[in-house]
Design an enzyme around this catalytic site. Structure first.
Site, PDB file in Angstrom:
ATOM      1  N   GLY A  14      -7.050  -2.823 -11.326  1.00 53.66           N
ATOM      2  CA  GLY A  14      -8.050  -3.390 -10.428  1.00 53.66           C
ATOM      3  C   GLY A  14      -7.379  -4.157  -9.307  1.00 53.66           C
ATOM      4  N   CYS A  15      -8.113  -5.046  -8.708  1.00 56.48           N
ATOM      5  CA  CYS A  15      -7.621  -5.833  -7.579  1.00 56.48           C
ATOM      6  C   CYS A  15      -6.307  -6.531  -7.929  1.00 56.48           C
ATOM      7  CB  CYS A  15      -8.676  -6.861  -7.186  1.00 56.48           C
ATOM      8  SG  CYS A  15      -8.170  -7.954  -5.859  1.00 56.48           S
TER       9      CYS A  15
END
Length: 165
Positions: A14-15
């Site tokens: 993810g981020c």
């Protein structure tokens, strides 16, 4: 004087802002760098990775001391707990292949460890759905723009979808 032994792990979950913030606090982690890997576009920018345009995953390159932190521990006790590895190409509200869960191994030993740990975590019951984490060879690393490095330290209270589960 003996030289310090280091190893590199390349992780996507993810981020990269939230992952970097959690990873840097792990005992044995010496350095982190956020960037892009696993895609086809050379010299990608943050804009290039969105809407799955470049094939790259937002990732964290982790330099660690394996005498303090084992690769298996980094994966089992940290990586697989700091993001949801069961959501394909997604973390929270972030959607796209750039947010996929992936382990980019750098050696045959890392590959074997990653495959074993993934099976252990799946069998543990921590996650009720199948783990979708890719285990793939390392690819060209592209360091992200300066403003992304140490982002949550520069922007306390900034957006993250990462926490320890």
């Amino acid at each position: 004087m003996t030289e310090r032994v280091t190893e590199v792990a390349i992780l996507a979950g993810g981020c990269f802002w939230g992952m970097e913030e959690l990873i840097r606090a792990i005992p044995g982690v010496l350095d982190t760098d956020v960037g892009y890997t696993g895609g086809w576009l050379e010299h990608p920018t943050y804009h290039d990775t969105h809407d799955s345009k470049s094939g790259h995953a937002e990732s964290v390159r982790v330099v660690f001391d394996p005498t303090v932190l084992g690769y298996d521990v980094l994966l089992r006790d940290w990586f697989f707990r700091m993001h949801d590895p069961t959501t394909l190409n997604r973390q929270g509200h972030d959607i796209g292949t750039q947010y996929r869960s992936a382990i980019f191994y750098t050696t045959a030993e890392q590959k074997a460890i990653a495959e074993r740990v993934k099976l252990e975590v799946q069998a543990s019951g921590l996650w009720s759905r199948p783990i979708t984490t890719d285990i793939v060879p390392e690819a060209t690393w592209w360091t992200a723009e300066v403003y992304h490095q140490d982002y949550l330290r520069k922007n306390p209270g900034g957006y993250t979808c990462h926490w320890m589960r």
